[in-house]
Design an enzyme around this catalytic site. Structure first.
Site, mmCIF file in Angstrom:
data_model
loop_
_atom_site.group_PDB
_atom_site.id
_atom_site.type_symbol
_atom_site.label_atom_id
_atom_site.label_comp_id
_atom_site.label_asym_id
_atom_site.label_seq_id
_atom_site.Cartn_x
_atom_site.Cartn_y
_atom_site.Cartn_z
ATOM 1 N N PHE A 145 -17.331 -9.061 -5.470
ATOM 2 C CA PHE A 145 -18.770 -9.021 -5.059
ATOM 3 C C PHE A 145 -18.876 -8.842 -3.648
ATOM 4 O O PHE A 145 -20.060 -8.861 -3.178
ATOM 5 C CB PHE A 145 -19.701 -10.170 -5.428
ATOM 6 C CG PHE A 145 -19.619 -10.197 -7.278
ATOM 7 C CD1 PHE A 145 -20.349 -9.223 -7.770
ATOM 8 C CD2 PHE A 145 -18.762 -11.163 -7.640
ATOM 9 C CE1 PHE A 145 -20.220 -9.469 -9.306
ATOM 10 C CE2 PHE A 145 -18.299 -11.248 -9.188
ATOM 11 C CZ PHE A 145 -19.273 -10.170 -9.928
ATOM 12 N N CYS A 187 -20.143 1.599 -2.597
ATOM 13 C CA CYS A 187 -20.420 0.859 -4.015
ATOM 14 C C CYS A 187 -21.704 1.373 -4.701
ATOM 15 O O CYS A 187 -21.462 1.651 -5.942
ATOM 16 C CB CYS A 187 -20.282 -0.425 -3.725
ATOM 17 S SG CYS A 187 -18.490 -1.103 -3.616
ATOM 18 N N LYS A 246 -20.103 -6.955 -13.204
ATOM 19 C CA LYS A 246 -19.803 -6.408 -11.924
ATOM 20 C C LYS A 246 -20.766 -5.151 -11.656
ATOM 21 O O LYS A 246 -21.688 -4.857 -10.863
ATOM 22 C CB LYS A 246 -18.553 -5.794 -11.565
ATOM 23 C CG LYS A 246 -18.304 -4.874 -10.558
ATOM 24 C CD LYS A 246 -18.392 -5.460 -9.095
ATOM 25 C CE LYS A 246 -18.683 -4.490 -8.282
ATOM 26 N NZ LYS A 246 -18.140 -4.632 -6.754
ATOM 27 N N ASP A 268 0.906 -1.055 -0.003
ATOM 28 C CA ASP A 268 -0.099 0.081 -0.098
ATOM 29 C C ASP A 268 0.971 1.208 0.107
ATOM 30 O O ASP A 268 1.910 1.236 0.444
ATOM 31 C CB ASP A 268 -0.710 0.125 1.164
ATOM 32 C CG ASP A 268 -2.132 0.815 0.957
ATOM 33 O OD1 ASP A 268 -3.359 0.293 0.788
ATOM 34 O OD2 ASP A 268 -1.893 2.224 0.948
ATOM 35 N N PHE A 321 -32.652 -8.011 -0.719
ATOM 36 C CA PHE A 321 -32.640 -6.616 -1.100
ATOM 37 C C PHE A 321 -34.061 -5.978 -1.285
ATOM 38 O O PHE A 321 -34.249 -5.252 -2.472
ATOM 39 C CB PHE A 321 -31.892 -6.548 -2.382
ATOM 40 C CG PHE A 321 -30.344 -6.283 -2.024
ATOM 41 C CD1 PHE A 321 -29.590 -7.311 -1.276
ATOM 42 C CD2 PHE A 321 -29.713 -5.211 -2.116
ATOM 43 C CE1 PHE A 321 -28.346 -7.201 -0.696
ATOM 44 C CE2 PHE A 321 -28.387 -4.928 -1.757
ATOM 45 C CZ PHE A 321 -27.530 -5.886 -0.992
HETATM 46 C C1 UDX Z 1 -22.574 -3.858 -2.145
HETATM 47 C C2 UDX Z 1 -22.869 -5.098 -3.021
HETATM 48 O O1 UDX Z 1 -23.922 -5.829 -2.335
HETATM 49 C C3 UDX Z 1 -21.682 -5.934 -2.956
HETATM 50 O O2 UDX Z 1 -22.097 -7.086 -3.741
HETATM 51 C C4 UDX Z 1 -20.598 -5.111 -3.670
HETATM 52 O O3 UDX Z 1 -19.288 -5.877 -3.895
HETATM 53 C C5 UDX Z 1 -20.470 -3.863 -3.010
HETATM 54 O O4 UDX Z 1 -21.707 -3.169 -2.756
HETATM 55 P P1 UDX Z 1 -22.283 -2.976 0.330
HETATM 56 O O5 UDX Z 1 -21.791 -1.567 -0.216
HETATM 57 O O6 UDX Z 1 -21.179 -3.766 1.500
HETATM 58 O O7 UDX Z 1 -22.211 -4.066 -0.811
HETATM 59 O O8 UDX Z 1 -23.538 -2.965 1.018
HETATM 60 P P2 UDX Z 1 -24.910 -3.601 0.750
HETATM 61 O O9 UDX Z 1 -25.414 -4.591 1.851
HETATM 62 O O10 UDX Z 1 -25.184 -3.971 -0.729
HETATM 63 O O11 UDX Z 1 -25.929 -2.348 0.976
HETATM 64 C C6 UDX Z 1 -25.931 -1.121 0.311
HETATM 65 C C7 UDX Z 1 -27.035 -0.069 0.483
HETATM 66 O O12 UDX Z 1 -28.360 -0.578 0.133
HETATM 67 C C8 UDX Z 1 -27.010 0.280 1.910
HETATM 68 O O13 UDX Z 1 -27.386 1.399 2.248
HETATM 69 C C9 UDX Z 1 -28.014 -0.611 2.514
HETATM 70 O O14 UDX Z 1 -28.876 0.006 3.570
HETATM 71 C C10 UDX Z 1 -29.244 -0.321 1.207
HETATM 72 N N1 UDX Z 1 -30.090 -1.378 1.198
HETATM 73 C C11 UDX Z 1 -29.773 -2.785 0.814
HETATM 74 C C12 UDX Z 1 -31.365 -1.168 1.318
HETATM 75 O O15 UDX Z 1 -31.637 -0.039 1.439
HETATM 76 N N2 UDX Z 1 -32.514 -2.303 1.358
HETATM 77 C C13 UDX Z 1 -32.098 -3.701 0.969
HETATM 78 O O16 UDX Z 1 -32.711 -4.515 1.051
HETATM 79 C C14 UDX Z 1 -30.718 -3.874 1.089
#
Ligand code: UDX
Length: 440
Positions: free
Chosen positions: A157, A268, A211, A30, A257
């Site tokens: 992912f 992300c 992705k 890093d 989701f």
């Molecule tokens: C996401 C993808 O899930 C993952 O595969 C990718 O590699 C990176 O981006 P992450 O950002 O860690 O992961 O969080 P995630 O659990 O996907 O939630 C993202 C956002 O969506 C959060 O703000 C969460 O609160 C919101 N969310 C998620 C909802 O509002 N409702 C849901 O049902 C799921």
């Protein structure tokens, strides 16, 4: 087999720690020396469940960190690039970090006998590996891809808060690039590492769009249920939880989701949807659906603000408690957190803000400094408050009861995650996605 990881952020450090803890010989690079120092001492630079334990196990088994990229390029057979690809102001992807890594790695490749396979894990828009990274590497090294070295696109992912579990057991491994002996080596590596995980081999541009398609689809599901949630909230007695539970039973839809909330945030989904929209426009495909997904997400915050105003009246001078600033539970990450955006708006309306979060207080403080008050206990955060807004679904908030609520000056709760039972609390309760009784 010696492995190198360039960029020790969420993806890189989780990967290096898991591989190291399994006994692989791993070197991590890093450019940030203080981060490297912390990692060397077993201290992850961010909170992630199980990471500290896994990192320490990796260090015990010989995971080493270096500030010298040459050590990685000269000695490692597989080199994972996991540097960040943030978004620029226009939503497009910022490739400066990965381009700089390709350029430095290319120069080092020129003087080595090693023939490494460079595995691009960073999220990059379609065509980046083929049209940008490969040419940089070939030009700088004066060597040929698929002969003296190789590049394989391998999107990641993993989810924050589940990073270690997802690194150990991904649902899929995607490999993009040219078939041949280099690709076979990577395939064998992953087959051994994840015995039951499907491996998809394709070209690099398809791997790259997979992705974005994945994250855009997840964002679409969330915006879909948020739109339904807003409708439910305006239909007396209607309940988005029952809608989500029921449509989720249809195997064509699936249950995940579909949790309505304040909109998606994090490092992300917002960035990837924006990059996909920007990329789609660039190649002449109007991103009608993704534009709508983003619009719904933006409106979600406006809708929440209206609900808060409806619940409390004028905001000026009101003490409002925000419960949760992390973009999701079990992380201290506040990047693109809707909660942070809400606090900014409430401050503009001259409300007084108190904040509670089990892990993200330090990061929140770095943004708002003394413009808001920070509390370690829910009780203290609620004391004298005129409205509490539950933003993040931390388990702690399911335990909020009348003992907590009696600290409040006005007992009003807006709940973006529907975590409480209206019948059990002595407060005016505004769960989003549930229509209040009354008539149309
Ligand atoms: C996401 C993808 O899930 C993952 O595969 C990718 O590699 C990176 O981006 P992450 O950002 O860690 O992961 O969080 P995630 O659990 O996907 O939630 C993202 C956002 O969506 C959060 O703000 C969460 O609160 C919101 N969310 C998620 C909802 O509002 N409702 C849901 O049902 C799921």
């Amino acid at each position: 087999m010696k492995l190198g990881v360039i960029g020790l952020g969420f993806v890189g450090l989780s990967l290096a720690s898991v591989l190291g803890s399994k006994g692989y010989k791993v070197s991590g690079f890093d450019s940030d020396k203080s981060k490297l120092n912390a990692i060397k001492n077993g201290i992850p630079p961010f909170y992630e469940p199980e990471l500290e334990y896994t990192l320490k196990a990796a260090l015990r088994k010989g995971f080493d960190t270096t500030h010298d990229l040459a050590k990685i390029i000269n000695n490692c057979e597989l080199i994972f690039i996991t540097v960040g690809t943030p978004q620029q102001d226009d939503g497009s992807i910022d490739l400066s970090m990965i381009k700089s890594v390709a350029s430095q790695s290319g120069s080092l490749l020129r003087d080595t006998k090693n023939k490494p396979i460079i595995i691009v894990k960073s999220t990059v828009v379609p065509g980046t590996t083929q049209n940008i990274l490969l040419p940089i590497l070939e030009k700088r090294s004066r060597k040929s891809a698929n002969k003296d070295f190789a590049v394989v696109t391998n999107p990641e992912f993993l989810r924050e808060s589940m990073a270690i579990a997802d690194t150990k057991n991904p649902h899929v491994v995607v490999l993009g690039g040219t078939e041949g002996k280099f690709m076979d080596t990577v395939k064998r590596f992953y087959q051994k590492l994840h015995k039951n995980t499907p491996i998809i081999v394709t070209n690099s541009q398809t791997a790259e769009i997979i992705k974005y398609a994945n994250n855009s689809f997840l964002a679409t599901k969330i915006s879909f249920i948020n739109q339904i949630s807003n409708m439910c909230q305006s239909i007396p007695g209607a309940n988005v939880e029952d809608v989500a539970k029921t449509i989720g039973l249809d195997p064509r839809i699936g249950p995940l989701f579909l949790n309505a909330g304040p909109g998606y945030g994090g490092s992300c989904l917002p960035k990837d949807v924006k990059a996909m929209i920007n990329f789609s426009n660039k190649i002449g495909i109007k991103p009608v659906l993704l534009d709508a997904v983003e619009t719904v997400n933006r409106y979600q915050l406006e809708n929440l603000l209206s609900t808060i105003k409806k619940a409390t009246g004028k905001l000026k001078g009101k003490k409002i408690t925000i419960l949760g600033t992390a973009f999701k539970p079990d992380t201290d990450d506040i990047r693109d957190s809707v909660s942070i955006k809400l606090i900014e708006i409430l401050l503009k309306h001259q409300a007084t803000i108190s904040v509670h979060d089990p892990k993200a207080i330090e990061n929140t403080r770095s943004i708002f400094e003394d413009r808001v008050e920070y509390f370690d206990s829910i009780n203290d955060a609620l004391r004298g408050s005129e409205c509490a807004v539950i933003m993040t679904s931390w388990k702690d908030y399911t335990r909020i009861n009348n003992e907590h609520i009696k600290q409040m000056k006005r007992k009003v709760i807006v709940d973006t995650r529907r975590m409480l039972k209206k019948s059990k609390i002595n407060a005016r309760y505004f769960p989003i996605g549930i229509g209040l009784s009354g008539s149309f």
